[in-house]
Design a protein around this motif. Structure first.
Motif: not given
Length: 1765
Positions: A293-310
């Motif tokens: 499921e790499a095509s779904k996992v990668s964008p889901s995780v890596l594109l959220s890298i700027d989520d700054s909620d504690p």
């Protein structure tokens, strides 16, 4: 639904609560019809199956459980919560079998209620579940599969207590080893439940949209999703590896759902966090599936890298790392450069957006996982990346947070080292890292001091150390070569920025500080970051110096001490100790840099006097003190300065550049304008000293410097630095101990003390520096030794002591506060720091002086409060030190001996007033409490013993007490004396000074009290002696007549300090005290005898205890003064038998005395005195015995008549003869009082003639009353006259029969006349003296004299011939002799002695009824001439009253009416108020004796003068709120309580126990008389008073007076002997009614008079009874007239009725009514109509006409309107 507490409608039996309704149904029917619950779908059945046809199943469920399960299906939160708690309790309490019956229904309930919206319900559910599990245990197994999914979710509940309760339940069900197995057993069911929640459920399917609000539905849905995600993670983590494959399909279907991947972008942070946690777990546990499921996992995780909620961030970064690790090709599915890195860069540039501590530790693992293909070109990527990290450091948030700053710096260096390691050899990258990243980074940090806390320098040092270590290890390697280049480049660039920071004239303070910190950290060979976290500044004292230092002075302790604020500094020695450990790659460039910077700073200092550079130079030299640095600093300068110095110094300077630098440069800097903080210069001095070879060299230099070069403040700083660091102390020890410094400091002390005493002219700082230096050298200790030589310490202390001693003598003008304050500081520091050092003799002297200054009052020492407080702390610290020394301290300590001696002298010198004594006692209290802390328990006892006076000293002090105390015991007959022992009164100048005996007894009692509290036993009966003396002091005070204020203050002070007999006896063993008192009483008598009586009286000692001490009565004989006084004091407490024995001893000697023996103590006087004391206690009932004694006295008169002082001059009579006469008179008085058997005529003649003769002596010797025995003689003479008067006054016909025939007539005609003709003139002359106090001894005879005068008969009083006393202009109708009597006696009501006031009252009271007659005779002159005629009561009384009103206005005027004033008995105010009230009693008595017409005239006068109004206002300030007798509380409740209104007041002269009630009772008595005799006037006043007063008066009168008056009024009607011709009067007590029936011929008139409840304030109502033969109008007139008479006349009802009858009679006799008031007799002045109109011939009352003319403004006849002539 009705509320629980509301009143239910009658007959409504149905409860309002649904739970209770269900309960009712169960009770009534036994079964419950099929209840259907709400499920998720409409077809769902309820939690308990429908009952019909399933009884066998239902029977398994207990009825109580069934009830609870039903309640659980309710919507109300409270119902559910209580039901769940009840369910849990039932699970614990019921049998297992019953609980098992619930299990089939539990899963449905649990699954639904564990998702309840209310968190308390969820928590209670898990707690109840645990209790269920503990009860059923393995029987839960069949239901596990249906429970487990919800159970796992419950363990992941967002409400922590609920999650924790669920985990507890899970652990109770399965031990940790079994948990994976249990999960595996239910894995399919769990997955299904969780998948359903994640994929299928919506807010509307989870909750009923029709009943649950949208907000609540969504909240529940989000919570369920969060729990489901976390539960899936938990499932993955708990499942054994071999079970995972079987679930692969289920997870595959879950991951194929787009809804699942959307959770990564969900708006709720908790859901995102749970999602990323699940992703991490999936990557960890099922990596293969995730790769697919790499095509779904990668964008889901890596594109959220700027989520700054504690909440999300930690889980996200974990997921990022797992994704990078698990999915190798993850970068294929996202664009790194366009999507991921910009987001990462933005987060890092902004400092992690407040999450630096979370994000930055992940940066190194993140970049280490990046494949090379992504990071190309490397240079740009790494440059941008590190630039972003550094940029994050400049955000404000990072700067203010230490932890975030540390995280950024740590991440920067980790990444830098990683990149360097990965790219060694690539020059571009190496240069970029050092030049573009590291150096700018350091530069930025150096500029901003806040960033220096982030441990950058330590990270830098560690980085350099790692590079240096690698370069050393791989010497020939290519990498080592690259690292060398990197390091060389680094040092060049670092040198540039350091030089740039320092090379400015106005160098930035922060930058300079940063550079110095950086250099110090770089100098450390191994900087461990783990141990180097945020160091706390720590001070080490010099006495902790390690032992090894002795061996090698150069290699001193290398543990860095922190100085100069918070900067972490190394000691100068560090370079020597550790320089060989520093890598050669660092050593050379570091030293070069230091030299360069030092030289640059030096130049700035020389050229521009830059202090900033000088400070920097100081820090450099402290850290890098070496001869080459000093050599370089000196350059080529010549040794010009040092040549003038001694040879030894010159040689040292030549050899050592550091010494040369010290003399040439440093001394100049030190002596420039004094800087506030020149400590850094002293650090340079120590750096230079460090370069010397040994301590002797350093001593030479310092000795030389203090001789002239160094100023005091510099010396202070040198010594302070030595105290703060053991290393520095080691360098200068020989110098500190040397004599040059010691002598200089001694001179300084001398100079300071003398200068201080002369003037305080110099500045405070000038003094404070020098005093601080003295304080430092005295208080600092190293290894229990002084800092300087001990001999010099001694000399300094002697000097301080001398100064203080001089200061004690200074007057207030020569203020020396400053020096005392400084000496206090120095001494305090010295005492409080000298732990191991024994005190020197000089310091004990200093301690004594400090103690003396504190123990004297401020008036003497002139010291302000703050200084006294300082002194106290100082001497207490000294005593503290003293008592912790070992050995026999009291003998060794001069302080204790001398302070005890000083205290003894202080109290015995009679120079203390109360304040001084208080200060002294307070200081002694502090001292003794300090001594208690000593290990030597005897110390306190010994100290008290040394303050204790000897017996002779005690005797001397007792002798010096003024003898005035004897007056009272003599007067009261408690003691007898036959000699003159009186000295003068208190001297004028001693009015404030306390007698020494009082001070000494107070001091020792205080000391003993402190000792007893700690149970310390005193030797030599000291405790008993001290208590005996304290009792003596207190008894002396108690016996004084009018003790001065300061003595009263002394006793109050003892009470406050708890120095009382009870306290002392309660704490200690005082078994010998009574014996001691008894011995002293037998020996000396006087006060000692009275003390024993007082102890028995106050019940401190029982009479049985005393009895043990006088078993043999013979021991008291022959009589001495002591024996006689002891017997006299004990008499009231002896048994009858004991007294009889004493009397038996006394009688025989009375028979046989010669004239000489009659007057001696062991003769007639003494034995008669004892006989009198026994007789006084009524213990002799033997009439024959008394007659026998009387016969003996008659025989004495026959044999020795000259002993009896009849009509003689007492000035030449000896005190012995006076004494025996006093006892004879006393006996005769007691004889009359207590002898019941009849006397012979000769005996009566002897008594009465003697009495008169003695009275004549008294009258003739008035001038000698100041002699106490003469005063006593006068008193007992009057007493005898009084007893005789009382005897004859109370004689009844029975007693008269037993008397000789002519005795009564003789008494009346001769003796009584004789007494009063002597005493009345004596009273007049006696009251002319100035001393008016009743309690004064000079006025003692007033009491018996006045009491005798109260018995004067009216006829004798009227026949007295007093000197004529008439007042010019006084209106009077009285004859001259009566007016003289009034004018003489009335003013004495103002006399300040109560006996005189009462006697005068009694005499005038007898006269009052006689006086109105004289006004009655002249009544016609007050006829109708005046419009409102008024007549004054006796002018003498009214004149007196007006004076008293002025006096009372001063006493009571300011107090509001109704507020009760308590008048202190026998005070001046008491006499004023007493006189005022007695005067009013006389006026009211006079008023009552007058006729109705006179009363009208008198009342008009009182109304005009407003005297009565003033009286009434005063009465309501004096009458008590509750005027009941105190003793009535214990009486039977059904009786009416006695009040001051029901009981008659007895004004007794002698009885003083009721004095506090005199004024209140008298006030009530006057109010009662006023209401009774002047009701109309009181009513008038009451109606016109303000509302507040109106209510107070009404309330009080109704409650306490009305009933009494009504009862008296009705009784007087019933008992009246007054007969009316034609009128009968009857009274009814119960209804408060009087009925009058008037009959004349055929006319019958019946009137009913009703008294109001607040009589006499309220109006008396007149109602009609029978009426025969009277017209209505006439009838009304007569009723109105009676009402008017009763309302307006000041008299009783009978008098009102008489007046009315008179009026009606006149009417029937033909006298016409006055046509204005329609009455024959006038309502107020009782006159008849006399003024006739000449025209119409009608007659009117003159008062009515006057009112008519004034109100109508016309002078015409009311009837015919003609002018009235």
């Amino acid at each position: 639904m009705g509320g629980k507490n509301k009143q239910r409608t009658k007959g409504n039996l149905r409860p309002s609560n649904s739970g209770r309704a269900a309960e009712l149904l169960a009770k009534e029917q036994g079964t419950v019809p099929g209840f259907i619950g709400f499920g998720t779908s409409q077809s769902d059945l309820g939690y308990v199956p429908a009952i019909q046809g399933a009884e066998e199943i239902d029977s398994l469920v207990d009825s109580d459980f069934r009830m609870v399960l039903r309640k659980l299906s309710k919507k109300d939160v409270t119902t559910k919560l209580k039901a769940m708690q009840e369910f849990g309790t039932m699970c614990t309490e019921r049998d297992t079998e019953i609980v098992k019956g619930v299990l089939p229904y539990w899963p449905r309930i649990f699954c639904k209620i564990s998702l309840d919206h209310d968190r308390r319900v969820r928590e209670a559910t898990q707690q109840a579940f645990e209790k269920l599990i503990l009860k059923v245990k393995k029987h839960l197994a069949p239901y596990l599969k249906s429970l487990m999914g919800y159970w796992l979710m419950a363990q992941c509940d967002t409400y922590t207590p609920a999650a924790s309760a669920a985990k507890d339940a899970f652990e109770a069900a399965f031990p940790p080893s079994k948990q994976p197995e249990a999960i595996a057993f239910c894995k399919d069911e769990i997955t299904s439940v969780l998948q359903d929640h994640l994929i299928k459920e919506t807010p509307d399917t989870l909750s009923d949209p029709q009943t649950v609000p949208e907000e609540e539905r969504e909240a529940k849905f989000y919570r369920v999703v969060t729990c489901s995600l976390l539960a899936l993670k938990k499932l993955l983590c708990l499942l054994p590896d071999n079970e995972l494959d079987s679930l692969e399909e289920k997870f595959k279907s879950l991951l194929s759902q787009n809804k699942f991947w959307k959770y990564g972008k969900h708006s709720i942070p908790q859901i995102r966090s749970a999602y990323f946690e699940l992703v991490s777990a999936l990557c960890q546990r099922i990596p293969q599936l995730m790769k697919e499921e790499a095509s779904k996992v990668s964008p889901s995780v890596l594109l959220s890298i700027d989520d700054s909620d504690p909440i999300v961030c930690p889980a996200l970064w974990e997921a990022v790392l797992y994704t990078l690790t698990t999915i190798e090709d993850c970068w294929l599915h996202v664009n790194a450069k366009k999507s991921v890195f910009p987001k990462l860069s933005a987060v890092v540039r902004e400092g992690g957006r407040g999450l630096a501590t979370v994000i930055y530790p992940y940066l190194l693992p993140f970049i280490s996982k990046l494949p090379q293909t992504i990071t190309d070109p490397k240079l740009d990527f790494f440059k941008n990346f590190l630039t972003s990290v550094v940029a994050g450091l400049s955000t404000e948030r990072i700067k203010t947070s230490f932890s975030e700053c540390s995280a950024v710096i740590s991440a920067f260096f980790e990444c830098l080292r990683f990149i360097m390691q990965q790219n060694l050899g690539e020059e571009e990258i190496e240069e970029m890292l050092v030049n573009d990243q590291l150096i700018p980074f350091i530069d930025a940090v150096l500029k901003d001091a806040r960033l220096q806390d982030g441990q950058l320098f330590n990270h830098l040092a560690e980085t350099l150390s790692s590079w240096e270590a690698k370069a050393d290890v791989e010497k020939d390697d290519k990498k080592a070569h690259s690292l060398d280049k990197v390091l060389l480049n680094f040092w060049e660039r670092l040198s540039e920025i350091c030089v740039e920071k320092i090379n400015e004239p106005e160098a930035d303070v922060k930058s300079v500080s940063g550079v110095s910190n950086l250099l110090q950290v770089l100098q450390k060979p191994k900087s461990s970051l783990k141990s180097n976290k945020k160091k706390v500044g720590k001070v080490r004292f010099a006495d902790e110096l390690p032992e090894s230092n002795k061996e090698n002075e150069k290699c001193v302790s290398s543990e860095g001490e922190n100085s100069e604020g918070s900067e972490l500094m190394t000691e100068p020695s560090l370079t020597h100790n550790c320089s060989e450990l520093i890598s050669p790659l660092r050593k050379k460039p570091l030293e070069d840099l230091v030299c360069k910077l030092a030289m640059m700073s030096f130049n700035y200092v020389n050229e521009q006097k830059s202090e900033q550079h000088l400070r920097f130079l100081s820090i450099l030299l402290s850290s890098f003190s070496s001869t080459q640095v000093f050599k370089m600093l000196l350059g080529d300068e010549k040794q010009s300065t040092v040549k003038a110095k001694p040879l030894e110094i010159a040689r040292l300077a030549q050899k050592n550049p550091a010494v040369q630098f010290l003399y040439q440069k440093l001394i100049g800097w030190l002596n420039e304008d004094p800087r506030k903080d020149a400590g850094f210069l002293v650090d340079i001095l120590y750096s230079a000293l460090h370069c010397c070879d040994n301590n002797m060299e350093r001593k030479y230099i310092l000795d030389d410097l203090i001789e002239g070069d160094l100023k005091w403040n510099s010396i202070l700083q040198v010594i302070e630095k030595a105290c703060s660091s053991s290393d520095k102390h080691a360098l200068v020890t020989p110098w500190l101990k040397g004599e040059i410094l010691g002598e200089k400091l001694t001179t300084l002390a001398d100079h300071l003390c003398s200068k201080d005493l002369e003037s305080s002219g110099s500045s405070d700082s000038y003094f404070s520096e020098r005093w601080a230096l003295l304080s430092l050298v005295l208080s600092q200790h190293v290894k229990n030794d002084y800092l300087i030589g001990e001999v010099y310490v001694e000399r300094i202390i002697v000097k301080l002591h001398e100064t203080l001693s001089k200061g004690k003598e200074l007057s207030e003008a020569e203020n020396n506060d400053l020096s005392v304050s400084f000496i206090c500081d120095v001494a305090y520091n010295y005492f409080s720091s000298a732990k191991g050092c024994l005190l020197m003799p000089s310091s004990e002297d200093l301690l004594l002086t400090l103690f003396q200054l504190c123990a004297q009052s401020k008036e003497k020492t002139h010291l302000p409060d703050f200084l006294v407080c300082k002194l106290k702390n100082t001497w207490l610290s000294g005593v503290n030190l003293l008592i912790h020394q070992t050995g026999n301290m009291h003998k060794q300590s001069t302080f204790l001996c001398l302070s005890a001696l000083w205290l003894k002298n202080q109290v015995q010198s009679s120079s203390l007033d109360i304040k001084s004594l208080q200060v002294l006692l307070s200081a002694v209290d502090d001292l003794l409490n300090a001594l208690l802390e000593s290990e030597d328990t005897n110390l306190l006892g010994v100290y008290i013993g040394s303050v204790m006076p000897s017996n002779s000293e005690w005797e001397k002090m007792r002798q010096s007490l003024p003898i005035q105390w004897l007056h009272r015991p003599l007067l009261e007959g408690r003691l007898s004396l036959n000699y003159e022992c009186f000295k003068t009164d208190f001297k004028e100048q001693d009015t404030k000074k306390l007698p020494s005996h009082l001070c000494t007894s107070a001091l020792l009692s205080k000391m003993v009290l402190v000792a007893l509290k700690k149970e310390i036993v005193l030797e030599n009966n000291e405790l008993e002696k001290i208590i005996a003396e304290l009792l003596y002091s207190l008894q002396w005070y108690e016996e004084l007549d009018n003790p001065p204020v300061f003595l009263t203050g002394f006793c109050e002070m003892l009470q406050k300090m708890n120095i009382t007999y009870d306290n002392l006896c309660g704490l200690g063993n005082t078994s010998g005290l009574l014996q001691l008192l008894f011995n002293r009483s037998m020996e000396n008598g006087t006060l000692w005898s009275l003390i024993i009586a007082k102890l028995i009286l106050s019940r401190s000692v029982s009479s049985d205890e005393v009895k043990r001490h006088y078993r043999r009565k013979e021991g008291f004989f022959p009589l001495t003064e002591g024996n006689m006084h002891t017997i006299q004091s004990l008499c009231p407490f002896l048994s009858k038998e004991d007294k009889k024995e004493f009397i038996a001893q006394c009688i025989p000697p009375l028979l046989a005395w010669t004239k000489e023996d009659l007057c001696s103590t062991n003769g007639g006087f003494g034995h008669l005195a004892i006989f009198n004391s026994c007789l006084k206690t009524r213990s002799i009932d033997d009439g024959e015995l008394l007659h026998g004694i009387l016969k003996i006295l008659i025989s004495w008169k026959k044999d020795h008549e000259d002993v009896f002082l009849f009509s003689c001059n007492l000035s030449e009579v000896s005190p012995e003869i006076l004494g025996v006469n006093i006892e004879i008179i006393r006996f005769l008085s007691l004889f009359l009082k207590y002898c019941s058997s009849p006397l012979a005529e000769s005996e009566w003649d002897f008594i009465m003639c003697s009495m008169l003769a003695w009275l004549e002596t008294t009258s003739e010797n008035q001038a000698l009353y100041s002699v106490p025995l003469v005063q006593l003689f006068a008193c007992v003479s009057c007493d005898l006259a009084c007893e005789l008067s009382a005897f004859f006054d109370s004689a009844t016909p029975d007693t008269i029969g037993n008397l000789p025939v002519n005795l009564i007539s003789e008494w009346k005609e001769f003796f009584s006349q004789g007494i009063h003709s002597l005493l009345l003139p004596l009273l007049v002359t006696a009251t002319e003296s100035e001393d008016k106090s009743e309690t004064s001894f000079q006025n003692a005879m007033l009491k018996p004299m006045c009491e005798t005068l109260t018995y004067i008969p009216k006829d004798q009083l009227l026949s007295q011939k007093l000197p004529s006393r008439l007042v010019a202009g006084q209106k009077t109708n009285l004859p001259e002799y009566l007016q003289t009597l009034l004018n003489t006696l009335a003013p004495l009501l103002l006399y300040r002695a109560r006996p005189v006031q009462i006697a005068v009252y009694h005499m005038l009271y007898k006269l009052m009824p006689e006086l109105p007659q004289y006004d009655q005779d002249n009544l016609k002159s007050y006829g109708d001439e005046e419009e409102e005629p008024a007549l004054s009561p006796p002018a003498a009384l009214m004149c007196l009253l007006s004076t008293q009103e002025d006096l009372l206005e001063n006493v009571l005027g300011c107090i509001p009416v109704g507020q009760i004033v308590t008048i202190k008995p026998l005070s001046e105010d008491f006499c004023y108020v007493l006189g005022y009230l007695l005067t009013w009693k006389l006026i009211l008595t006079f008023f009552k004796a007058a006729s109705s017409q006179l009363r009208a005239l008198y009342s008009m006068y009182l109304r005009k003068t407003k005297s009565l109004n003033k009286l009434l206002y005063h009465l309501f300030r004096l009458m008590p709120e509750n005027p009941t007798y105190a003793e009535t509380a214990v009486e039977i409740s059904n009786k009416d309580p006695k009040t001051f209104f029901t009981e008659e007041l007895q004004l007794s002269i002698r009885e003083t126990s009721t004095l506090p009630y005199h004024i209140p009772h008298l006030a009530c008595s006057v109010y009662h008389m006023t209401l009774k005799d002047l009701p109309a006037m009181v009513r008038l006043w009451w109606n016109s008073s303000e509302k507040r007063v109106f209510n107070i008066v009404d309330r009080f009168t109704s409650k306490y007076v009305s009933n009494v008056l009504s009862f008296q009024e009705i009784s007087s009607v019933q008992t009246s002997t007054q007969l009316f011709n034609g009128m009968t009067v009857k009274a009814r007590a119960t209804t408060r009614e009087v009925m009058a029936t008037y009959t004349i011929e055929d006319i019958v008139i019946e009137l009913i008079i009703q008294l109001p409840s607040n009589y006499p304030l309220g109006s008396i109502t007149v109602e009609s009874g029978k009426r025969v033969g009277v017209a209505v109008q006439q009838w009304r007139n007569w009723m109105l007239q009676l009402s008017t008479y009763l309302t307006h006349q000041n008299g009783s009802i009978m008098e009102g009725l008489a007046l009315w009858k008179n009026n009606v009679d006149k009417r029937f006799e033909g006298v016409e009514d006055c046509m204005i008031c329609f009455s024959v007799i006038h309502g107020f002045n009782y006159s008849l109509p006399k003024k006739a109109c000449r025209t119409c011939k009608k007659k009117f009352h003159s008062a009515c006409l006057y009112k008519w003319f004034t109100s109508s403004n016309k002078s015409t006849c009311p009837l015919c309107r003609e002018t009235f002539f």
